[in-house]
Design a protein around this motif. Structure first.
Motif, PDB file in Angstrom:
ATOM      1  N   GLY A 117     -10.155  48.137   2.477  1.00  0.00           N
ATOM      2  CA  GLY A 117     -10.879  47.173   3.532  1.00  0.00           C
ATOM      3  C   GLY A 117      -9.777  47.162   4.699  1.00  0.00           C
ATOM      4  N   ILE A 118      -9.820  46.110   5.559  1.00  0.00           N
ATOM      5  CA  ILE A 118      -8.951  45.961   6.598  1.00  0.00           C
ATOM      6  C   ILE A 118      -8.609  44.279   6.692  1.00  0.00           C
ATOM      7  CG2 ILE A 118     -10.466  45.738   8.332  1.00  0.00           C
ATOM      8  CD1 ILE A 118      -8.793  47.584  10.159  1.00  0.00           C
ATOM      9  N   VAL A 258     -18.998  35.890  10.678  1.00  0.00           N
ATOM     10  CA  VAL A 258     -18.750  37.274  10.103  1.00  0.00           C
ATOM     11  C   VAL A 258     -19.921  37.368   9.402  1.00  0.00           C
ATOM     12  CG1 VAL A 258     -17.284  38.163   8.456  1.00  0.00           C
ATOM     13  CG2 VAL A 258     -16.200  36.932  10.306  1.00  0.00           C
ATOM     14  N   LYS A 259     -20.509  36.275   8.603  1.00  0.00           N
ATOM     15  CA  LYS A 259     -21.535  36.591   7.593  1.00  0.00           C
ATOM     16  C   LYS A 259     -23.025  37.238   8.578  1.00  0.00           C
ATOM     17  CE  LYS A 259     -25.142  33.968   5.011  1.00  0.00           C
ATOM     18  NZ  LYS A 259     -25.202  34.958   3.840  1.00  0.00           N
ATOM     19  N   MET A 266     -18.171  41.144   1.901  1.00  0.00           N
ATOM     20  CA  MET A 266     -17.127  40.437   1.177  1.00  0.00           C
ATOM     21  C   MET A 266     -15.754  40.100   1.885  1.00  0.00           C
ATOM     22  SD  MET A 266     -15.602  41.986  -2.567  1.00  0.00           S
ATOM     23  CE  MET A 266     -17.162  42.804  -2.901  1.00  0.00           C
ATOM     24  N   ILE A 267     -15.455  38.711   1.760  1.00  0.00           N
ATOM     25  CA  ILE A 267     -14.512  38.366   2.540  1.00  0.00           C
ATOM     26  C   ILE A 267     -13.362  37.757   1.887  1.00  0.00           C
ATOM     27  CG2 ILE A 267     -13.653  36.376   4.264  1.00  0.00           C
ATOM     28  CD1 ILE A 267     -16.458  36.431   5.552  1.00  0.00           C
ATOM     29  N   TYR A 268     -11.886  38.435   2.169  1.00  0.00           N
ATOM     30  CA  TYR A 268     -10.778  37.895   1.627  1.00  0.00           C
ATOM     31  C   TYR A 268      -9.915  37.203   2.954  1.00  0.00           C
ATOM     32  CZ  TYR A 268     -11.575  39.960  -2.870  1.00  0.00           C
ATOM     33  OH  TYR A 268     -12.284  40.292  -4.054  1.00  0.00           O
ATOM     34  N   VAL A 269      -9.883  35.863   2.663  1.00  0.00           N
ATOM     35  CA  VAL A 269      -9.034  35.272   3.617  1.00  0.00           C
ATOM     36  C   VAL A 269      -7.401  35.695   3.317  1.00  0.00           C
ATOM     37  CG1 VAL A 269      -8.145  32.957   4.604  1.00  0.00           C
ATOM     38  CG2 VAL A 269     -10.665  33.400   3.791  1.00  0.00           C
ATOM     39  N   GLY A 306     -23.223  30.001   2.064  1.00  0.00           N
ATOM     40  CA  GLY A 306     -23.791  31.179   1.440  1.00  0.00           C
ATOM     41  C   GLY A 306     -22.778  32.363   2.117  1.00  0.00           C
ATOM     42  N   VAL A 307     -21.601  31.994   2.835  1.00  0.00           N
ATOM     43  CA  VAL A 307     -20.770  33.022   3.041  1.00  0.00           C
ATOM     44  C   VAL A 307     -20.022  33.433   1.730  1.00  0.00           C
ATOM     45  CG1 VAL A 307     -18.755  33.524   4.448  1.00  0.00           C
ATOM     46  CG2 VAL A 307     -20.358  32.087   5.321  1.00  0.00           C
ATOM     47  N   ASN A 308     -19.855  34.872   1.756  1.00  0.00           N
ATOM     48  CA  ASN A 308     -19.318  35.537   0.513  1.00  0.00           C
ATOM     49  C   ASN A 308     -17.627  35.595   0.710  1.00  0.00           C
ATOM     50  OD1 ASN A 308     -19.252  36.910  -1.785  1.00  0.00           O
ATOM     51  ND2 ASN A 308     -20.100  39.004  -0.846  1.00  0.00           N
TER      52      ASN A 308
END
Length: 427
Positions: A117-118, A258-259, A266-269, A306-308
């Motif tokens: 990812g980035i 973003v969603k 799939m999001i990683y903070v 519902g954000v992933n």
């Protein structure tokens, strides 16, 4: 060591550390050949570490690499190529990311079962007047020129349409025959589309945005291309960095954007936190605890929306080097005494507070949150006492390292002089 302690490593391949020879010989990210060099480097990392690393981030905050490296010159390599440098650098960075993703997908994914990812930096832009269409559109441009500049090509295959339109129009007004924003070929668009297995989001603050027209005679600039002005509410808390105001509600809106915009990725903070000014040595950082509490709550609301969101990283574990600000801004939960020889670390109140958040995977109830905060503030007072004693420790080190050897040397010299005096009197 991370794996031995049941910690999952997530490795960033590029955090603004281009080898100097590539800058001097090829012009760094202004040169499309960087994609090949970066892919070779990434491939070596996959080969050496891919059996243990399953999460790879190609670039951390490429916006800063492009804009502050090649537009404003604030960061390395310090070039001021207004209106073109940032766009060209970003274009090559995006192609480099896509090449690395395809390298992993073709050669390593089946064997190693990892993801690429980035990590993108993204502040939220809120219209000054939510009933004013011009402000609404300006706020949209702010986010698209910031986050969308990098996310849209990697998820959808091309730059945001509004960005292409504005840069093309500005370029035409300046008498240029083509847009200063580079274009992707049909093959490149297809090659780039869907090359993020997850999106890293580094988020710290929010801006109010309003329409502002910049005349073409102002010259070429990424900033004037956007035709907008950034504003802040003076009532927003700002304990440290001059650009960082605490605006928690913007975090939830960004995550929902973003969603919606990128097909529920799939999001990683990968970074979220607040600094304090260098002069502050009070380890009872209640403003940081409040920041974490407010921002993490907004993230949890986004999860309920519902954000992933798969993970959250506080920025940062210890005080550290903050690029052009050096050690003058402290984001750490552990205070580092940079003036001391051994660089001792002292836990701030945010350490036990954040530890409870992690162990509970959120916030159980209001009563327990306040209890955490009280205990955390009590804990930091002992660390403050240690820190207050640190100048004495430093003084003792000085006595040991400087004064004692000096005194010994003087004693030897005096003894020698006295001995010579005795010998002379005897003669």
């Amino acid at each position: 060591m991370l794996l031995a302690n049941k910690i999952t490593p997530i490795v960033t391949l590029y955090h603004w550390d281009l080898p100097q020879v590539l800058e001097e010989k090829y012009g760094g990210w202004q040169n499309a050949s960087m994609a090949n060099y970066f892919s070779e480097f990434a491939n070596l990392c996959f080969e050496r570490f891919g059996n243990r690393v399953k999460y790879w981030i190609t670039f951390n905050n490429p916006w800063s690499v492009a804009v502050e490296g090649y537009e404003t010159g604030e960061h390395a390599p310090g070039l001021k190529m207004g209106g073109t440098g940032a766009y060209n650098a970003a274009h090559n960075i995006l192609k480099a990311h896509a090449k690395v993703w395809h390298t992993y997908d073709a050669q390593w994914r089946n064997k190693q079962k990892g993801m690429v990812g980035i990590s993108l930096s993204a502040d939220w832009g809120e219209p000054v007047d939510v009933t004013n269409q011009r402000d609404i559109e300006a706020a949209e441009r702010y986010v698209q020129f910031y986050l969308g500049w990098f996310a849209t090509p990697l998820f959808n295959g091309d730059y945001p349409q509004i960005m292409k339109d504005y840069v093309a129009r500005k370029s035409a007004q300046q008498g240029l025959s083509s847009s200063r924003l580079p274009t992707f070929s049909p093959h490149e668009k297809s090659y780039m589309r869907s090359t993020c297995d997850f999106m890293g989001i580094s988020h710290f603050t929010t801006r109010y945005i309003t329409q502002k027209n910049f005349p073409s005679n102002r010259g070429n600039s990424y900033f004037t291309d956007r035709d907008l002005a950034e504003l802040v509410d003076p009532r927003w808390p700002d304990p440290g960095s001059e650009w960082l105001y605490s605006v928690p509600w913007g975090f939830r809106r960004l995550l929902n954007f973003v969603k919606t915009q990128y097909g529920d990725p799939m999001i990683y903070v990968t970074g979220n936190g607040v600094s304090e000014k260098m002069i502050c040595t009070d380890l009872c950082d209640d403003w940081r605890m409040q920041y974490f509490r407010d921002y993490i709550n907004e993230m949890l609301k986004a999860v309920k929306d519902g954000v992933n969101v798969k993970g959250y990283t506080a920025w940062s574990l210890i005080d550290k080097f903050e690029w052009d600000e050096g050690y003058s801004e402290r984001f750490g939960m552990y205070y580092v005494d940079f003036g001391s020889k051994n660089k001792p670390r002292y836990p701030k109140a945010s350490v036990p507070y954040y530890k409870r958040i992690i162990s509970s995977n959120g916030f159980p109830n209001e009563g327990e949150i306040e209890s955490w905060k009280r205990k955390a503030l009590e804990t930091c007072t002992s660390s403050n006492q240690l820190l207050a004693a640190d100048p004495l420790i430093s003084h003792m080190e000085m006595v040991t390292e400087i004064v004692v050897p000096t005194v010994c040397t003087l004693c030897i010299l005096l003894s020698a002089v006295f001995l010579m005096f005795l010998l002379r009197t005897q003669i």
